[in-house]
Write a protein that holds these residues in place. Sequence first.
Motif, PDB file in Angstrom:
ATOM      1  N   LYS A  67      -3.165   8.876 -12.312  1.00 50.88           N
ATOM      2  CA  LYS A  67      -3.629   8.865 -10.928  1.00 50.88           C
ATOM      3  C   LYS A  67      -2.805   9.840 -10.093  1.00 50.88           C
ATOM      4  N   ARG A  73      -3.559   6.831  -5.187  1.00 59.20           N
ATOM      5  CA  ARG A  73      -3.746   5.426  -5.510  1.00 59.20           C
ATOM      6  C   ARG A  73      -3.467   4.628  -4.242  1.00 59.20           C
ATOM      7  N   TYR A  74      -4.011   3.426  -4.167  1.00 61.44           N
ATOM      8  CA  TYR A  74      -3.826   2.690  -2.910  1.00 61.44           C
ATOM      9  C   TYR A  74      -2.694   1.683  -2.978  1.00 61.44           C
ATOM     10  N   GLU A 113      -8.715   0.967   1.298  1.00 58.24           N
ATOM     11  CA  GLU A 113      -8.101   1.254   0.008  1.00 58.24           C
ATOM     12  C   GLU A 113      -8.722   2.486  -0.654  1.00 58.24           C
ATOM     13  N   LEU A 168      -8.684   9.864 -10.302  1.00 60.90           N
ATOM     14  CA  LEU A 168      -8.444   8.782  -9.356  1.00 60.90           C
ATOM     15  C   LEU A 168      -9.356   7.612  -9.710  1.00 60.90           C
ATOM     16  N   SER A 169      -8.780   6.448  -9.943  1.00 60.59           N
ATOM     17  CA  SER A 169      -9.546   5.268 -10.353  1.00 60.59           C
ATOM     18  C   SER A 169     -10.279   4.661  -9.163  1.00 60.59           C
ATOM     19  N   MET A 170     -11.594   4.569  -9.276  1.00 58.96           N
ATOM     20  CA  MET A 170     -12.416   3.962  -8.241  1.00 58.96           C
ATOM     21  C   MET A 170     -12.736   2.522  -8.650  1.00 58.96           C
ATOM     22  N   TYR A 200       0.814  -1.203   0.000  1.00 57.48           N
ATOM     23  CA  TYR A 200       0.000   0.000   0.000  1.00 57.48           C
ATOM     24  C   TYR A 200       0.855   1.264   0.000  1.00 57.48           C
ATOM     25  N   ASN A 201       0.219   2.357  -0.406  1.00 59.48           N
ATOM     26  CA  ASN A 201       0.907   3.645  -0.502  1.00 59.48           C
ATOM     27  C   ASN A 201       0.867   4.431   0.804  1.00 59.48           C
ATOM     28  N   THR A 215      -6.716   5.872  -1.688  1.00 58.70           N
ATOM     29  CA  THR A 215      -6.828   6.452  -3.021  1.00 58.70           C
ATOM     30  C   THR A 215      -7.192   7.927  -2.945  1.00 58.70           C
ATOM     31  N   MET A 269     -11.863  -2.390  -4.376  1.00 56.83           N
ATOM     32  CA  MET A 269     -11.336  -1.629  -3.245  1.00 56.83           C
ATOM     33  C   MET A 269     -12.204  -1.806  -2.007  1.00 56.83           C
TER      34      MET A 269
END
Length: 254
Positions: free
Chosen positions: A216, A251-252, A242, A232-234, A23-24, A246, A238
């Motif tokens: 992202k 991003r996660y 997560e 941001l991609s949903m 994870y970020n 994001t 997730m």
Amino acid sequence: MMWVAVVAGVGLGLLLAALAARYNLWRPARSLRIPRILMYHSIRPMETATGRGEGIVTTPTQFAAQIDWLARHGARFVTVSQMAAATDRDHMVAVTFDDGYADNYRQAWPILQRYGAPATIYLAPEMSGIDPLTPAMIREMAAGGIEFGAHTLTHVHLPSTDNAVAEREIRQSRTAVQALTGQDCLSFAYPYGKLADRHVDMVRQAGFTTAVTTKKRILPWADVDPLRLPRLSMLGQMNRFEFWLTITRGRYRV
């Protein structure tokens, strides 16, 4: 006892390292005051043990929880064109949907209406393989504050398309969307998020004032190109943690 503490410490360290690798968490959180553009596709129930969506499918339960979280944290929901035209973009969030799935009307719109949230839907009017929004749905949503942008006519992969065809797909998609809504079409989404500099020029020349990508990133408006806006991609898989990563990091996953 000392060895127990050492082993526990090592175990915790390994766990934190594993989390950091996946994870970020290590990325600095970005202020919620910075505007964000979210990218969704299909919103529909899923018959899974987890109750979560998959890939580009987000369940209505997930979607409602995400919109609720944003609303409770001060989001000011706007369309992409409203965000572009604003002078104060503090806490602005633009919810966007690609392709034009009929479930955007059946599942997503009632949730958006509950929160007084507009959104932007990018239509590919001649795209095959999906259950599309009908002209009646589009007109009703447009009259209710939903912005409709263009996504080429057939959802073509622009970089591998002949320039003349790419230009036609971009221009004619704007004309088609305007005919469906009776309103101006000012925003564009690059299919698959794939583009080259020549496509940005085509989009500009076609009369669009904004265009969204799949990059992202969370950036102040002053640092972005209005014709290459990040989103941001949903993703449907997730979980809530997560989703939070994001929204706060862009991003996660690493």
